[in-house]
Design a protein around this motif. Structure first.
Motif, mmCIF file in Angstrom:
data_model
loop_
_atom_site.group_PDB
_atom_site.id
_atom_site.type_symbol
_atom_site.label_atom_id
_atom_site.label_comp_id
_atom_site.label_asym_id
_atom_site.label_seq_id
_atom_site.Cartn_x
_atom_site.Cartn_y
_atom_site.Cartn_z
ATOM 1 N N GLN A 94 15.307 -34.706 74.493
ATOM 2 C CA GLN A 94 15.951 -33.415 74.716
ATOM 3 C C GLN A 94 17.238 -33.224 73.909
ATOM 4 N N VAL A 95 17.257 -33.770 72.693
ATOM 5 C CA VAL A 95 18.349 -33.499 71.759
ATOM 6 C C VAL A 95 17.983 -32.229 71.013
ATOM 7 N N GLU A 96 18.913 -31.298 70.927
ATOM 8 C CA GLU A 96 18.669 -30.077 70.156
ATOM 9 C C GLU A 96 18.972 -30.377 68.690
ATOM 10 N N ILE A 97 17.947 -30.301 67.861
ATOM 11 C CA ILE A 97 18.106 -30.516 66.425
ATOM 12 C C ILE A 97 18.010 -29.148 65.771
ATOM 13 N N GLY A 98 19.086 -28.732 65.137
ATOM 14 C CA GLY A 98 19.112 -27.431 64.483
ATOM 15 C C GLY A 98 19.321 -27.579 62.991
ATOM 16 N N LEU A 99 18.645 -26.757 62.233
ATOM 17 C CA LEU A 99 18.840 -26.699 60.787
ATOM 18 C C LEU A 99 19.389 -25.324 60.454
ATOM 19 N N VAL A 100 20.498 -25.310 59.732
ATOM 20 C CA VAL A 100 21.135 -24.065 59.325
ATOM 21 C C VAL A 100 20.969 -23.940 57.813
ATOM 22 N N PRO A 101 20.321 -22.882 57.343
ATOM 23 C CA PRO A 101 20.171 -22.718 55.890
ATOM 24 C C PRO A 101 21.545 -22.619 55.218
ATOM 25 N N VAL A 102 21.698 -23.337 54.130
ATOM 26 C CA VAL A 102 22.939 -23.299 53.355
ATOM 27 C C VAL A 102 22.696 -22.380 52.171
ATOM 28 N N GLY A 112 11.596 -36.611 62.149
ATOM 29 C CA GLY A 112 12.314 -37.864 62.302
ATOM 30 C C GLY A 112 12.514 -38.200 63.759
ATOM 31 N N VAL A 113 13.550 -38.980 64.016
ATOM 32 C CA VAL A 113 13.825 -39.465 65.361
ATOM 33 C C VAL A 113 15.340 -39.455 65.594
ATOM 34 N N VAL A 114 15.727 -39.297 66.874
ATOM 35 C CA VAL A 114 17.136 -39.363 67.268
ATOM 36 C C VAL A 114 17.271 -40.512 68.255
ATOM 37 N N VAL A 115 18.226 -41.422 67.987
ATOM 38 C CA VAL A 115 18.426 -42.593 68.849
ATOM 39 C C VAL A 115 19.889 -42.720 69.244
ATOM 40 N N GLN A 116 20.098 -43.494 70.323
ATOM 41 C CA GLN A 116 21.462 -43.788 70.756
ATOM 42 C C GLN A 116 22.044 -44.839 69.828
ATOM 43 N N GLU A 117 23.266 -44.610 69.391
ATOM 44 C CA GLU A 117 23.897 -45.485 68.399
ATOM 45 C C GLU A 117 24.026 -46.923 68.891
ATOM 46 N N THR A 118 24.474 -47.125 70.114
ATOM 47 C CA THR A 118 24.761 -48.480 70.589
ATOM 48 C C THR A 118 23.519 -49.272 70.956
ATOM 49 N N SER A 119 22.534 -48.629 71.574
ATOM 50 C CA SER A 119 21.364 -49.365 72.057
ATOM 51 C C SER A 119 20.126 -49.196 71.177
ATOM 52 N N GLY A 120 20.097 -48.158 70.365
ATOM 53 C CA GLY A 120 18.924 -47.882 69.551
ATOM 54 C C GLY A 120 17.802 -47.205 70.328
ATOM 55 N N GLU A 121 18.060 -46.888 71.621
ATOM 56 C CA GLU A 121 17.045 -46.219 72.445
ATOM 57 C C GLU A 121 16.836 -44.784 71.975
ATOM 58 N N SER A 136 10.094 -37.141 74.341
ATOM 59 C CA SER A 136 10.481 -38.310 75.141
ATOM 60 C C SER A 136 10.655 -39.573 74.303
ATOM 61 N N ASN A 137 10.132 -39.575 73.090
ATOM 62 C CA ASN A 137 10.298 -40.714 72.177
ATOM 63 C C ASN A 137 11.398 -40.470 71.147
ATOM 64 N N GLY A 138 12.165 -39.392 71.325
ATOM 65 C CA GLY A 138 13.223 -39.056 70.389
ATOM 66 C C GLY A 138 12.717 -38.407 69.111
ATOM 67 N N HIS A 139 11.416 -38.186 69.013
ATOM 68 C CA HIS A 139 10.800 -37.639 67.801
ATOM 69 C C HIS A 139 10.938 -36.122 67.746
ATOM 70 N N PHE A 140 11.099 -35.612 66.546
ATOM 71 C CA PHE A 140 11.131 -34.161 66.330
ATOM 72 C C PHE A 140 10.412 -33.826 65.039
ATOM 73 N N ARG A 141 9.919 -32.604 64.966
ATOM 74 C CA ARG A 141 9.290 -32.082 63.749
ATOM 75 C C ARG A 141 9.590 -30.599 63.678
ATOM 76 N N ILE A 142 10.078 -30.170 62.529
ATOM 77 C CA ILE A 142 10.360 -28.757 62.295
ATOM 78 C C ILE A 142 9.492 -28.311 61.119
ATOM 79 N N PRO A 143 8.400 -27.586 61.415
ATOM 80 C CA PRO A 143 7.515 -27.119 60.353
ATOM 81 C C PRO A 143 7.891 -25.712 59.899
ATOM 82 N N GLU A 144 7.163 -25.228 58.930
ATOM 83 C CA GLU A 144 7.272 -23.834 58.481
ATOM 84 C C GLU A 144 8.667 -23.452 57.983
ATOM 85 N N LEU A 145 9.325 -24.366 57.287
ATOM 86 C CA LEU A 145 10.641 -24.086 56.706
ATOM 87 C C LEU A 145 10.479 -23.497 55.311
#
Length: 138
Positions: A40-48, A27-36, A67-76
């Motif tokens: 370098q956002v750390e996206i972590g998934l914690v198994p429940v 997915g992608v991470v954006v700034q709430e107010t501007s949508g930019e 740099s585009n806010g995009h992330f991918r976490i494979p091999e889950l």
């Protein structure tokens, strides 16, 4: 010989299925107010999962957004995950402070996720008295 065959069968069926296909989340991470896009956002998934006494906490699986806010976490592994977002100067705008992804089934790819983060406020300046002089310890 018969006992040996039964024991071998029990061991064979007790092992994890190597055919279980891994999952992926992106997915992608954006700034709430501007949508930019936010990089370098750390996206972590914690198994429940239910923890037994003395069992260590599950490891966080994570990546950083590009740099585009995009992330991918494979091999889950299939299962349920809680999302954790971190970036200096920003706070996640997740419902109730966190979000739990839908259960990932074997081989499932969950895409098009969009997370928002809000800039944290900073108050800066000087406090002046009626004469325009700085007020100490204000």
């Amino acid at each position: 010989m018969r006992i040996l065959v039964i024991l071998f069968s029990a061991v064979l069926f007790a092992q994890p299925d190597p055919a279980v296909r891994k999952c992926a989340v992106e997915g992608v991470v954006v700034q709430e107010t501007s949508g930019e896009a936010l990089r370098q956002v750390e996206i972590g998934l914690v198994p429940v999962r239910e923890r037994k006494p003395g069992q260590p906490a599950p490891a966080v699986i994570g990546v950083y957004s590009d740099s585009n806010g995009h992330f991918r976490i494979p091999e889950l592994e299939p299962g349920v995950y809680r999302v954790r977002l971190r970036k200096e100067g920003f706070a996640p705008t997740l419902p109730s402070g966190s979000i739990v992804l839908p259960k990932l089934e074997p081989g499932q790819e969950l895409g098009d996720l969009k997370f928002t983060m809000a800039p944290q406020s900073v108050l800066a300046g000087r406090v002046l008295d009626d004469n325009g002089d700085p007020v100490p310890n204000a």
